[in-house]
Design a protein around this motif. Structure first.
Motif, PDB file in Angstrom:
ATOM      1  N   ASP A  75      45.811  19.338   3.564  1.00  0.00           N
ATOM      2  CA  ASP A  75      46.335  18.770   2.325  1.00  0.00           C
ATOM      3  C   ASP A  75      47.432  19.688   1.791  1.00  0.00           C
ATOM      4  N   TYR A  77      49.726  19.120  -0.145  1.00  0.00           N
ATOM      5  CA  TYR A  77      50.043  18.994  -1.556  1.00  0.00           C
ATOM      6  C   TYR A  77      49.515  20.203  -2.319  1.00  0.00           C
ATOM      7  N   ARG A  92      57.129  13.184   0.524  1.00  0.00           N
ATOM      8  CA  ARG A  92      55.838  12.928  -0.127  1.00  0.00           C
ATOM      9  C   ARG A  92      55.426  11.466  -0.013  1.00  0.00           C
ATOM     10  N   GLN A  93      56.377  10.566  -0.137  1.00  0.00           N
ATOM     11  CA  GLN A  93      56.044   9.151  -0.153  1.00  0.00           C
ATOM     12  C   GLN A  93      55.503   8.646   1.188  1.00  0.00           C
ATOM     13  N   ASN A  95      53.657  10.717   3.301  1.00  0.00           N
ATOM     14  CA  ASN A  95      52.614  11.631   3.777  1.00  0.00           C
ATOM     15  C   ASN A  95      51.281  11.444   3.069  1.00  0.00           C
ATOM     16  N   THR A  96      51.090  10.310   2.394  1.00  0.00           N
ATOM     17  CA  THR A  96      49.824  10.034   1.719  1.00  0.00           C
ATOM     18  C   THR A  96      48.907   9.323   2.700  1.00  0.00           C
ATOM     19  N   ASN A  97      48.445  10.059   3.696  1.00  0.00           N
ATOM     20  CA  ASN A  97      47.630   9.449   4.740  1.00  0.00           C
ATOM     21  C   ASN A  97      46.597  10.458   5.246  1.00  0.00           C
ATOM     22  N   SER A 101      45.335  15.167   4.726  1.00  0.00           N
ATOM     23  CA  SER A 101      44.243  15.209   3.755  1.00  0.00           C
ATOM     24  C   SER A 101      43.043  15.897   4.383  1.00  0.00           C
ATOM     25  N   GLU A 105      38.366  13.111   1.241  1.00  0.00           N
ATOM     26  CA  GLU A 105      39.444  12.127   1.214  1.00  0.00           C
ATOM     27  C   GLU A 105      39.828  11.706   2.634  1.00  0.00           C
ATOM     28  N   GLU A 243      48.935   4.523   0.191  1.00  0.00           N
ATOM     29  CA  GLU A 243      48.191   4.871   1.411  1.00  0.00           C
ATOM     30  C   GLU A 243      48.466   3.878   2.529  1.00  0.00           C
ATOM     31  N   SER A 246      52.063   4.613   3.864  1.00  0.00           N
ATOM     32  CA  SER A 246      52.069   5.885   4.574  1.00  0.00           C
ATOM     33  C   SER A 246      51.280   5.803   5.874  1.00  0.00           C
TER      34      SER A 246
END
Length: 427
Positions: A75, A77, A92-93, A95-97, A101, A105, A243, A246
């Motif tokens: 993660d 972030y 960032r937009q 990599n929400t997968n 993580s 999550e 999600e 991504s």
């Protein structure tokens, strides 16, 4: 190879090795002698590149331990400025997968994706994979020569993952244009700043494309993976819009880019080891084992995606301070004598070897069944239809992806073979 890491006697193992001493053009063509020296002399070593410093982990046992260590977070972030240095704000937009993580999550995201990415669904794709392979070979066979990367290696997995995700065939060139900018970072004479700008623009275009695709599938679901992901539930939870988009991006790269580069690497490995190629021509039933050995020998994902040390820890006796980026060198682990005897030899009859080309631990690649299906199908038919396949340039003239790329693969692969007419005429 002329460029190697400094010896252990020259500096303690926690010193920084300048990246330019390792990531040379010679290294990209054949990194394995450097990996061997690092394993022997500095198996966990900090390397400095223009964008960030990272600890490289090169031994098999250390790599397995690191890939399973919960103190090494995916993660990024949580990494703050370190994340921005590695990826840039615009990433960032996408990599929400689940790749970026940690549990719990990661467990939630992977469970939702797994519901739609079943072995049954993959096996059902076998006839379509075979059809795509034959169509590509039909176009190549009459000409007697091909640029294999563009005409086959990129096209097969793009068509397969396109079918799986429900990407219309008319959109494949748009997808290819965006992914090639990211894949070929470091080429074209661009500066690092220009590279980052070009990648950011490509990521934005791909994000916009998948945002539109998700919206379209929400309105008119189909028999495809994106529609299944929209419907997938985990108790009362679903994938969020971010999600979903991504995850589509992740599955595109995981199911397309890695396989395309591996196909080129595998063909080169076979053509430069004619005695191993002869084994396959004599006994095609060796192919499943051969694919595993080819994955071990020269996989397309040389290093793991970055991990971030959430606290002070040690790997291989080397202190890793909290906040450090750690990169596990999968290709080096696959060539460690601790894994298998004579690891730098290609031996298609080596047998079961627990290579790390698909990773290890909770982030083990979800698409292994699809990758194996595509690779075995492609190589089987290539051997049958182009049995005298050969390089069209000296092996030392092959152009590999540069050091800045996250993948190991070829920019081009010119090949020759005896032309044969396509059954039923041209397609």
């Amino acid at each position: 190879m002329t460029q190697t890491a400094p010896s252990a006697s020259a500096a303690p193992p926690d010193d920084v090795v300048p990246g330019q001493e390792i990531f040379t053009p010679e290294f990209r063509a054949d990194p394995y002698p450097v990996y061997a020296r690092l394993r022997a002399e500095r198996p966990v070593v900090k390397v400095r590149t223009p964008r960030f410093d990272s600890f490289l982990v090169t031994r098999y046992d250390d790599a397995r331990q690191a890939l399973s260590d919960p103190r090494l977070s995916k993660d990024l972030y949580r990494a703050g400025d370190t994340y921005l240095a590695v990826f840039g704000e615009k990433a960032r937009q996408i990599n929400t997968n689940m790749l970026n993580s940690d549990p719990p999550e990661h467990s939630r995201l992977r469970r939702l994706v797994t519901q739609a990415f079943t072995p049954r669904r993959i096996e059902a794709m076998r006839p379509r994979v075979e059809e795509i392979v034959e169509g590509l070979l039909d176009r190549m066979a009459p000409h007697g020569r091909t640029e294999f990367v563009d005409e086959f290696a990129l096209r097969l997995p793009l068509a397969v993952i396109g079918d799986l995700l429900g990407i219309p065939e008319a959109d494949h060139e748009e997808i290819l244009a965006g992914t090639q900018v990211i894949r070929t970072v470091g080429t074209g004479g661009r500066s690092p700043q220009e590279d980052r700008a070009a990648i950011g623009q490509a990521q934005e275009r791909l994000h916009a494309y998948f945002t539109g695709l998700v919206a379209a599938k929400r309105q008119e679901p189909g028999e495809d993976l994106v529609s299944a992901l929209i419907a997938a539930r985990d108790g009362d939870g679903r994938l969020s819009e971010a999600e979903l988009v991504s995850t589509c991006f992740l599955l595109l790269f995981a199911g397309y880019q890695t396989t395309s580069d591996f196909l080129g690497n595998a063909v080169v490995a076979l053509l430069t080891h004619p005695e191993e190629m002869a084994k396959l021509l004599a006994d095609p039933d060796l192919l499943p084992d051969a694919v595993e050995e080819l994955l071990r020998f020269d996989g397309s994902v040389p290093v793991s995606s970055f991990r971030f040390a959430t606290e002070d820890l040690e790997i291989g006796g080397v202190p890793i301070p909290a906040g450090s980026i750690v990169t596990i060198v999968l290709s080096s682990a696959n060539h460690d004598p601790a894994l298998t005897q004579d690891p730098d030899a290609l031996d298609l009859t080596r047998g079961d070897t627990p290579h790390m080309s698909f990773g290890h631990g909770v982030h083990y690649c979800l698409g292994t069944a699809l990758a194996r299906l595509e690779a075995t199908t492609a190589l089987r038919r290539i051997l049958v239809r182009l049995p005298d396949l050969r390089l069209d340039v000296p092996v030392e003239d092959l152009q590999w992806l540069p050091a800045a790329s996250a993948f190991r693969g070829l920019l081009e692969l010119p090949l020759r073979f005896t032309p044969t007419p396509t059954e039923g005429g041209p397609r």
